[in-house]
Design a protein around this motif. Structure first.
Motif, PDB file in Angstrom:
ATOM      1  N   THR A 100       0.855  -1.187  -0.013  1.00 18.88           N
ATOM      2  CA  THR A 100      -0.095   0.030  -0.039  1.00 18.88           C
ATOM      3  C   THR A 100       0.942   1.387  -0.174  1.00 18.88           C
ATOM      4  N   PRO A 101       0.340   2.448  -0.217  1.00 21.26           N
ATOM      5  CA  PRO A 101       1.089   3.668  -0.150  1.00 21.26           C
ATOM      6  C   PRO A 101       1.373   4.109   1.319  1.00 21.26           C
ATOM      7  N   GLY A 102       2.251   3.604   1.916  1.00 20.57           N
ATOM      8  CA  GLY A 102       2.474   4.234   3.473  1.00 20.57           C
ATOM      9  C   GLY A 102       1.442   3.143   4.304  1.00 20.57           C
ATOM     10  N   GLY A 103       1.726   3.211   5.545  1.00 16.62           N
ATOM     11  CA  GLY A 103       1.258   2.800   6.544  1.00 16.62           C
ATOM     12  C   GLY A 103      -0.383   3.267   6.436  1.00 16.62           C
ATOM     13  N   THR A 104      -0.432   4.618   6.128  1.00 18.09           N
ATOM     14  CA  THR A 104      -1.725   5.145   5.993  1.00 18.09           C
ATOM     15  C   THR A 104      -2.741   4.345   5.002  1.00 18.09           C
ATOM     16  N   GLY A 105      -2.093   4.108   4.188  1.00 17.93           N
ATOM     17  CA  GLY A 105      -2.757   3.403   2.856  1.00 17.93           C
ATOM     18  C   GLY A 105      -3.253   2.073   3.363  1.00 17.93           C
ATOM     19  N   ALA A 106      -2.463   1.376   4.143  1.00 20.56           N
ATOM     20  CA  ALA A 106      -2.767   0.007   4.766  1.00 20.56           C
ATOM     21  C   ALA A 106      -3.942   0.327   5.714  1.00 20.56           C
ATOM     22  N   VAL A 107      -4.102   1.223   6.600  1.00 20.89           N
ATOM     23  CA  VAL A 107      -5.043   1.412   7.659  1.00 20.89           C
ATOM     24  C   VAL A 107      -6.319   1.822   6.836  1.00 20.89           C
ATOM     25  N   ARG A 108      -6.211   2.277   5.805  1.00 17.56           N
ATOM     26  CA  ARG A 108      -7.466   2.669   4.706  1.00 17.56           C
ATOM     27  C   ARG A 108      -7.775   1.470   4.397  1.00 17.56           C
ATOM     28  N   VAL A 210      -4.303  -3.547  13.631  1.00 19.69           N
ATOM     29  CA  VAL A 210      -2.986  -3.130  14.422  1.00 19.69           C
ATOM     30  C   VAL A 210      -2.189  -2.221  13.740  1.00 19.69           C
ATOM     31  N   ASP A 211      -2.495  -0.838  14.015  1.00 17.32           N
ATOM     32  CA  ASP A 211      -1.293   0.159  13.339  1.00 17.32           C
ATOM     33  C   ASP A 211       0.127   0.017  13.656  1.00 17.32           C
ATOM     34  N   LEU A 212       0.932  -0.477  12.814  1.00 20.03           N
ATOM     35  CA  LEU A 212       2.429  -0.579  13.342  1.00 20.03           C
ATOM     36  C   LEU A 212       3.246   0.209  12.520  1.00 20.03           C
ATOM     37  N   ALA A 213       3.525   1.539  13.200  1.00 16.30           N
ATOM     38  CA  ALA A 213       4.053   2.506  12.495  1.00 16.30           C
ATOM     39  C   ALA A 213       5.716   2.546  12.962  1.00 16.30           C
ATOM     40  N   TYR A 214       5.985   2.074  14.035  1.00 13.04           N
ATOM     41  CA  TYR A 214       7.135   2.357  14.784  1.00 13.04           C
ATOM     42  C   TYR A 214       8.153   1.109  14.983  1.00 13.04           C
ATOM     43  N   GLN A 215       7.965   0.044  14.441  1.00 13.83           N
ATOM     44  CA  GLN A 215       8.867  -1.091  14.891  1.00 13.83           C
ATOM     45  C   GLN A 215      10.269  -0.711  14.727  1.00 13.83           C
ATOM     46  N   GLY A 216      10.737  -1.214  15.841  1.00 14.71           N
ATOM     47  CA  GLY A 216      12.190  -0.914  16.109  1.00 14.71           C
ATOM     48  C   GLY A 216      12.564   0.330  16.841  1.00 14.71           C
ATOM     49  N   LEU A 217      11.377   1.115  16.920  1.00 16.59           N
ATOM     50  CA  LEU A 217      11.849   2.590  17.555  1.00 16.59           C
ATOM     51  C   LEU A 217      11.564   2.446  19.289  1.00 16.59           C
ATOM     52  N   GLY A 218      10.836   1.518  19.421  1.00 15.23           N
ATOM     53  CA  GLY A 218      10.523   1.356  20.956  1.00 15.23           C
ATOM     54  C   GLY A 218      11.730   0.686  21.823  1.00 15.23           C
ATOM     55  N   ILE A 240      -3.267  -6.150  10.073  1.00 14.38           N
ATOM     56  CA  ILE A 240      -1.932  -5.222  10.695  1.00 14.38           C
ATOM     57  C   ILE A 240      -1.701  -4.338   9.386  1.00 14.38           C
ATOM     58  N   ALA A 241      -1.478  -3.217   9.787  1.00 16.49           N
ATOM     59  CA  ALA A 241      -1.230  -2.176   8.842  1.00 16.49           C
ATOM     60  C   ALA A 241       0.325  -1.778   9.169  1.00 16.49           C
ATOM     61  N   ALA A 242       1.490  -2.013   8.572  1.00 15.76           N
ATOM     62  CA  ALA A 242       2.692  -1.691   8.778  1.00 15.76           C
ATOM     63  C   ALA A 242       3.216  -0.780   7.978  1.00 15.76           C
ATOM     64  N   SER A 243       4.170   0.016   8.431  1.00 17.98           N
ATOM     65  CA  SER A 243       4.637   1.411   7.800  1.00 17.98           C
ATOM     66  C   SER A 243       6.014   1.078   7.753  1.00 17.98           C
ATOM     67  N   GLY A 244       6.787   1.777   6.514  1.00 18.38           N
ATOM     68  CA  GLY A 244       8.284   1.800   6.187  1.00 18.38           C
ATOM     69  C   GLY A 244       8.554   3.130   6.353  1.00 18.38           C
ATOM     70  N   GLU A 253       8.455   8.164   0.444  1.00 14.37           N
ATOM     71  CA  GLU A 253       8.379   6.905  -0.678  1.00 14.37           C
ATOM     72  C   GLU A 253       7.043   6.244  -0.428  1.00 14.37           C
ATOM     73  N   ARG A 254       6.522   6.440   0.468  1.00 13.38           N
ATOM     74  CA  ARG A 254       5.298   5.798   0.703  1.00 13.38           C
ATOM     75  C   ARG A 254       5.306   4.182   0.769  1.00 13.38           C
ATOM     76  N   VAL A 255       6.039   3.491   1.955  1.00 18.63           N
ATOM     77  CA  VAL A 255       5.934   2.096   1.926  1.00 18.63           C
ATOM     78  C   VAL A 255       5.020   1.417   3.107  1.00 18.63           C
ATOM     79  N   GLY A 256       4.292   0.542   2.630  1.00 20.12           N
ATOM     80  CA  GLY A 256       3.328   0.086   3.700  1.00 20.12           C
ATOM     81  C   GLY A 256       2.737  -1.230   3.305  1.00 20.12           C
ATOM     82  N   VAL A 257       2.576  -2.041   4.162  1.00 26.99           N
ATOM     83  CA  VAL A 257       1.820  -3.301   3.857  1.00 26.99           C
ATOM     84  C   VAL A 257       0.608  -3.649   4.743  1.00 26.99           C
ATOM     85  N   LEU A 258      -0.449  -4.116   4.292  1.00 24.72           N
ATOM     86  CA  LEU A 258      -1.581  -4.651   4.849  1.00 24.72           C
ATOM     87  C   LEU A 258      -1.499  -6.084   5.088  1.00 24.72           C
TER      88      LEU A 258
END
Ligand code: LMR
Length: 396
Positions: A100-108, A210-218, A240-244, A253-258
């Motif tokens: 998807t285009p970004g995590g937002t695209g995956a949420v949508r 699950v909106d996962l936008a910060y994997q690795g930053l916690g 799960i909506a994951a963002s890059g 660059e809008r990297v995301g995956v549902l």
């Protein structure tokens, strides 16, 4: 002559993006940006990660076509992201994945998918949550309810409030969760909270998104998804909506995956078909460039190692900034009211200021934060921490 467009109602800008523009237009050199959630280095830059730069060099050399790939995106990208998020344990024939285009695209797309499966679904949002969750659900005309999430007295999760509210959800309702580094509170679920929530979702037939936008930053790349992985093995269905954007610094660059975990292989098949269709009717094919970089990084041992080590440096920096801010606020106030900031995760914390105090901080002191007093810790530096702490102590 028609003037239909002139009749459009005025559109309030998104709170966070509006603030970003306001900051850019502020001529004061000493202004401090704790608004939009992007990572920044000590010199205020949002860097291109080393592994991304190297992957881009290789891609420039190796790529020989820009032809279409697939409506759901490159299979290697989908597999790499499913593995990064879910680990190797879930059988591939239960997991449908959509670029998807970004995590937002995956949420949508996740919400679009969920309401196609259950037109009566209510979406449950945490109080508070990222404002765009509200915007998307409302634009889709979905019924929204909130569940208690944050206890401002402790700066931690209001676990009993959350459980009590979600106990009132109906089978087929969607519960929007934050995988880690809750936006805007920084207060995360502990392992036992994920467990209780999974039990409740099973008991009441709820579908987590699950909106996962910060994997690795916690806490770490694996640690940040431990809770959702626990949930993914306990529930028959989950999204799960994951963002890059943040984890790979690939924002524009809008990297995301549902990812959709399905109850059986035939449900997976139908879900994947619907997901393909959702991409097709919205923008046909998903963006490829950033997704390809992520795939290269995750599948090349050297690039992956470089990525993980830079990400871990970013995570440690966020933690150090939290500690330094707490110390500076202790020095300024002589008290421990802001100590909760040190125990939270990721980029954000809520200071607990009123909207008027937020305006004063911005207008009088040049310290920008979102109207609910969310600060982006990554916007601080060694030099600006004492200045921001002084302003916060003066206004609060
Ligand atoms: C934020 O919460 O500030 C970021 O996720 C950026 C955005 O798009 O809102």
């Amino acid at each position: 002559m028609s003037n239909l467009l002139g009749g459009l109602p005025t559109q309030e800008p998104d709170k966070i993006i509006g603030l970003m523009h306001q900051f850019a237009a502020d001529p004061r050199p000493q202004k401090i940006d704790l608004g939009v959630g992007v990572y920044r280095t000590e010199d205020g830059k949002t860097p291109i990660m080393r592994a991304v730069k190297e992957a881009e060099r290789r891609l420039l050399d190796q790529q020989d076509t820009k032809g279409y790939v697939a409506l759901s995106g490159d299979p290697a990208f989908r597999a790499a992201m499913a593995d990064l998020v879910l680990g190797p344990d879930l059988p591939a024939d239960l997991v449908a994945a959509l670029a998807t285009p970004g995590g937002t695209g995956a949420v949508r797309q996740g919400l679009e998918l969920a309401v196609r499966a259950n037109a009566d679904a209510t979406v449950w949002l945490s109080a508070p949550t990222w404002p765009n969750h509200w915007s998307i659900a409302e634009a889709m005309g979905l019924p929204v309810r909130v569940y208690r999430y944050y206890d401002s007295a402790t700066g931690q999760l209001d676990q009993s409030g959350m459980m009590a509210d979600l106990d009132g959800a109906r089978a087929g309702d969607i519960v929007l969760l934050h995988g880690c580094c809750h936006n805007p509170t920084g207060a995360d679920l502990a392992s036992q909270d994920w467990q209780s929530l999974s039990d409740l979702c099973v008991r009441r037939g709820l579908i987590p998104l699950v909106d996962l936008a910060y994997q690795g930053l916690g806490k770490g790349v694996a640690e940040d998804v431990a809770g959702l992985r626990q949930m993914s093995t306990a529930l028959p269905e989950m999204l799960i909506a994951a963002s890059g954007s943040k984890s790979f610094g690939l924002y524009r660059e809008r990297v995301g995956v549902l990812l959709a975990i399905c109850a059986n292989p035939s449900a997976k098949q139908r879900t994947a078909e619907t997901m393909d269709w959702l991409n097709r009717l919205n923008y046909a094919f998903p963006p490829d460039h950033g997704a390809r970089l992520v795939t290269m990084i995750l599948s090349d041992p050297d690039l992956r190692q470089a990525w993980e080590s830079e990400l871990s440096g970013m995570r440690n920096r966020l933690h150090q900034l939290r500690l330094a801010l707490v110390q500076a606020l202790r020095d300024e106030t002589g008290g421990t009211d802001f100590d909760f900031i040190a125990s939270q995760q990721g980029m954000f914390s809520l200071l607990g200021a009123t909207p008027e105090q937020v305006v004063t901080l911005r207008e009088t002191h040049g310290v920008y934060m979102v109207g609910d007093s969310r600060i982006n810790v990554a916007g601080l530096t060694e030099m600006t921490i004492p200045i921001a702490a002084h302003a916060i102590a003066a206004v609060l």
